[in-house]
Design an enzyme around this catalytic site. Sequence first.
Site, PDB file in Angstrom:
ATOM      1  N   GLY A 138      14.393  -2.818  -2.639  1.00 52.20           N
ATOM      2  CA  GLY A 138      12.940  -3.007  -2.793  1.00 52.20           C
ATOM      3  C   GLY A 138      12.327  -2.002  -3.757  1.00 52.20           C
ATOM      4  O   GLY A 138      12.992  -1.094  -4.257  1.00 52.20           O
TER       5      GLY A 138
ATOM      6  N   ARG B 260      19.154  -7.154   2.685  1.00 51.20           N
ATOM      7  CA  ARG B 260      19.672  -8.499   3.004  1.00 51.20           C
ATOM      8  C   ARG B 260      20.532  -9.089   1.895  1.00 51.20           C
ATOM      9  O   ARG B 260      21.525  -9.743   2.158  1.00 51.20           O
ATOM     10  CB  ARG B 260      18.508  -9.444   3.314  1.00 51.20           C
ATOM     11  CG  ARG B 260      17.967  -9.220   4.717  1.00 51.20           C
ATOM     12  CD  ARG B 260      16.723 -10.009   4.950  1.00 51.20           C
ATOM     13  NE  ARG B 260      15.722  -9.692   3.927  1.00 51.20           N
ATOM     14  CZ  ARG B 260      14.441 -10.011   4.007  1.00 51.20           C
ATOM     15  NH1 ARG B 260      14.002 -10.690   5.047  1.00 51.20           N
ATOM     16  NH2 ARG B 260      13.592  -9.692   3.080  1.00 51.20           N
TER      17      ARG B 260
ATOM     18  N   HIS C 232      -4.305   9.190   3.130  1.00 58.34           N
ATOM     19  CA  HIS C 232      -4.189  10.262   2.140  1.00 58.34           C
ATOM     20  C   HIS C 232      -5.413  11.192   2.149  1.00 58.34           C
ATOM     21  O   HIS C 232      -5.285  12.404   2.241  1.00 58.34           O
ATOM     22  CB  HIS C 232      -4.015   9.697   0.723  1.00 58.34           C
ATOM     23  CG  HIS C 232      -2.827   8.790   0.570  1.00 58.34           C
ATOM     24  ND1 HIS C 232      -1.667   8.959   1.289  1.00 58.34           N
ATOM     25  CD2 HIS C 232      -2.610   7.704  -0.227  1.00 58.34           C
ATOM     26  CE1 HIS C 232      -0.795   8.020   0.931  1.00 58.34           C
ATOM     27  NE2 HIS C 232      -1.346   7.244   0.023  1.00 58.34           N
TER      28      HIS C 232
ATOM     29  N   ARG D 229     -13.711  18.671  -4.387  1.00 57.36           N
ATOM     30  CA  ARG D 229     -14.806  19.456  -4.987  1.00 57.36           C
ATOM     31  C   ARG D 229     -15.632  20.079  -3.867  1.00 57.36           C
ATOM     32  O   ARG D 229     -16.255  19.371  -3.075  1.00 57.36           O
ATOM     33  CB  ARG D 229     -15.712  18.564  -5.846  1.00 57.36           C
ATOM     34  CG  ARG D 229     -14.976  17.785  -6.921  1.00 57.36           C
ATOM     35  CD  ARG D 229     -15.942  17.041  -7.825  1.00 57.36           C
ATOM     36  NE  ARG D 229     -16.591  17.941  -8.745  1.00 57.36           N
ATOM     37  CZ  ARG D 229     -16.112  18.247  -9.959  1.00 57.36           C
ATOM     38  NH1 ARG D 229     -15.015  17.685 -10.407  1.00 57.36           N
ATOM     39  NH2 ARG D 229     -16.755  19.085 -10.737  1.00 57.36           N
TER      40      ARG D 229
ATOM     41  N   GLN E  96      -4.208  15.955  -9.100  1.00 60.38           N
ATOM     42  CA  GLN E  96      -3.494  15.266 -10.170  1.00 60.38           C
ATOM     43  C   GLN E  96      -4.464  14.564 -11.077  1.00 60.38           C
ATOM     44  O   GLN E  96      -5.568  14.261 -10.628  1.00 60.38           O
ATOM     45  CB  GLN E  96      -2.512  14.247  -9.586  1.00 60.38           C
ATOM     46  CG  GLN E  96      -3.237  13.117  -8.870  1.00 60.38           C
ATOM     47  CD  GLN E  96      -2.330  12.210  -8.080  1.00 60.38           C
ATOM     48  OE1 GLN E  96      -1.384  12.648  -7.478  1.00 60.38           O
ATOM     49  NE2 GLN E  96      -2.620  10.938  -8.090  1.00 60.38           N
TER      50      GLN E  96
ATOM     51  N   TYR F  91     -10.189  25.342 -10.371  1.00 60.91           N
ATOM     52  CA  TYR F  91     -11.159  26.100 -11.161  1.00 60.91           C
ATOM     53  C   TYR F  91     -12.460  26.274 -10.404  1.00 60.91           C
ATOM     54  O   TYR F  91     -12.799  25.485  -9.528  1.00 60.91           O
ATOM     55  CB  TYR F  91     -11.374  25.478 -12.538  1.00 60.91           C
ATOM     56  CG  TYR F  91     -11.774  24.021 -12.570  1.00 60.91           C
ATOM     57  CD1 TYR F  91     -10.823  23.012 -12.578  1.00 60.91           C
ATOM     58  CD2 TYR F  91     -13.122  23.668 -12.625  1.00 60.91           C
ATOM     59  CE1 TYR F  91     -11.197  21.678 -12.637  1.00 60.91           C
ATOM     60  CE2 TYR F  91     -13.500  22.332 -12.678  1.00 60.91           C
ATOM     61  CZ  TYR F  91     -12.532  21.344 -12.686  1.00 60.91           C
ATOM     62  OH  TYR F  91     -12.901  20.027 -12.727  1.00 60.91           O
TER      63      TYR F  91
ATOM     64  N   LEU G 102      -7.475  28.095 -13.276  1.00 60.86           N
ATOM     65  CA  LEU G 102      -6.023  28.241 -13.077  1.00 60.86           C
ATOM     66  C   LEU G 102      -5.386  26.871 -13.275  1.00 60.86           C
ATOM     67  O   LEU G 102      -5.376  26.041 -12.368  1.00 60.86           O
ATOM     68  CB  LEU G 102      -5.723  28.779 -11.675  1.00 60.86           C
ATOM     69  CG  LEU G 102      -4.256  28.859 -11.271  1.00 60.86           C
ATOM     70  CD1 LEU G 102      -3.477  29.788 -12.190  1.00 60.86           C
ATOM     71  CD2 LEU G 102      -4.108  29.340  -9.838  1.00 60.86           C
ATOM     72  N   SER G 103      -4.921  26.664 -14.501  1.00 59.93           N
ATOM     73  CA  SER G 103      -4.265  25.392 -14.806  1.00 59.93           C
ATOM     74  C   SER G 103      -2.774  25.599 -14.661  1.00 59.93           C
ATOM     75  O   SER G 103      -2.205  26.467 -15.318  1.00 59.93           O
ATOM     76  CB  SER G 103      -4.548  24.972 -16.244  1.00 59.93           C
ATOM     77  OG  SER G 103      -5.804  24.403 -16.302  1.00 59.93           O
TER      78      SER G 103
END
Length: 484
Positions: free
Chosen positions: A15, A47, A250, A346, A372, A378, A399-400
């Site tokens: 799948g 299957r 999530h 945020r 993401q 920041y 802070l990236s």
Amino acid sequence: PETGCLSIIVLGASGDLAKKKTFPALFNLFRQGFLQSNEVHIFGYARTKMSDDALRDRIREYLTPNKGTSSEQAEALSKFLQLIKYVSGSYDSEEGFRLLDKEISEHEFAKNSQPGTSRRLFYLALPPSVYPSVCKMIRSYCMNQSHLSGWTRIVVEKPFGKDLSSAEELSSQLGELFDEEQLYRIDHYLGKELVQNLLVLRFANRFFLPLWNRDNIDNIQIVFREDFGTEGRGGYFDEYGIIRDIIQNHLMQVLCLVAMEKPVSLKPEHIRDEKVKVLQSVLPIGQEEVVLGQYDGYKDDPTVPDGSNTPTFATVILRIHNERWEGVPFILKAGKALNSRKAEIRVQFKDVPGDIYKCKKQGRNEFVIRLQPLEAMYMKLTVKKPGLEMSTIQSELDLSYRQRYQGVTIPEAYERLILDTIRGDQQHFVRRDELKAAWEIFTPLLHKIDDGELKPIPYKPGSRGPAEADELLAKAGYVQTHGY
Ligand code: BG6
């Protein structure tokens, strides 16, 4: 134990989930040395009748590791594929599962230097409708017989039911077959780097401790956007909608980590106890604090019914009734076919009291955690505009991750979660009571949508979603800052 023979059994091996997520994650773990050829064997079960090689061919194209030279890659790939064996059978067939057990046992017999320490990890990359029968079969025919320190663990994926009662039914069915310690309910957001960073950030930094509450924070947004629609999976999606697909799981998991109290320790049970308390403190959702949307063209998908009332967008405000968060709106927003792909948190702070710089004009302090793409944290803050004039501007402490941690590969959520399963760490998995509490919050709203009592507002694909959602945000107190 972390040694001894390990069998990973991927059910639903042909799948989409298995091909796109499970096997690639296993391959990356293998390449990084977390799965050792002399201990591990991987079984695909589905299957379709096919040979081992046919399965290997099917998954080969998805196995694209993120590092390494091509000759190394080719070697690793061929070694990995050799670990995979295929067994075909249906999901309720005694014969199929007996055969599967025979294959696993043979491998264990061949590889086990220490009898009694075999480990069996069953990964259900399957629709939940077959979970009960598959679990019954595993329980009856494929349980690990290791008497010393071996184990059997089951990994399952959402959707865990469609509402409170169906989720509880599924939980009881699985609960009759396996102990909670054997069940690993994946929410892949819990495997994301910056989601895993949330507790560290909150509880290992003096900065945040005194500020993280209703006295200082005005509102918190947890946002998920995708810039594509439900192409190819409209049928599945239409049965669930954006609230069940993204928000109830999530975004709620993220909310728990943002809002929970400090756990007694880092033990998985201590952390999950605190998450449950947050969920139990959420007040019933007010209908006036919900905006639903459906993008134009969604119903053109032939697998979506003409009259579908399913939301592809939702903004929902949640209120947490406790000492820390009373009065602070948690704005959960998720949508498909929007103008960008992004997931972020945020945290917007209140205005400075007795403001002498008129900072408010420029915007508030805001702390943004971008999950993401391009992981970053920041802080938006007011500084003196450099130069001779005394004026202020909004700037960022940034802070990236790509810049700060150059050369570090951020693992895929599934890699981490599979490794946690092998190690027996349930911290980043959803416990049964968490699941129940999350369904309790959303079930009344979902039933109203299912009954057609609440209708989604149409919006243009590629837009920000319905304008009403921005109005709701403003009403909740969110102030749009400049430069964003
Ligand atoms: C899945 C949803 O759980 O998460 C999908 O079913 C969604 O609809 C996906 O696209 C998003 O995951 P990610 O990791 O790309 O943000």
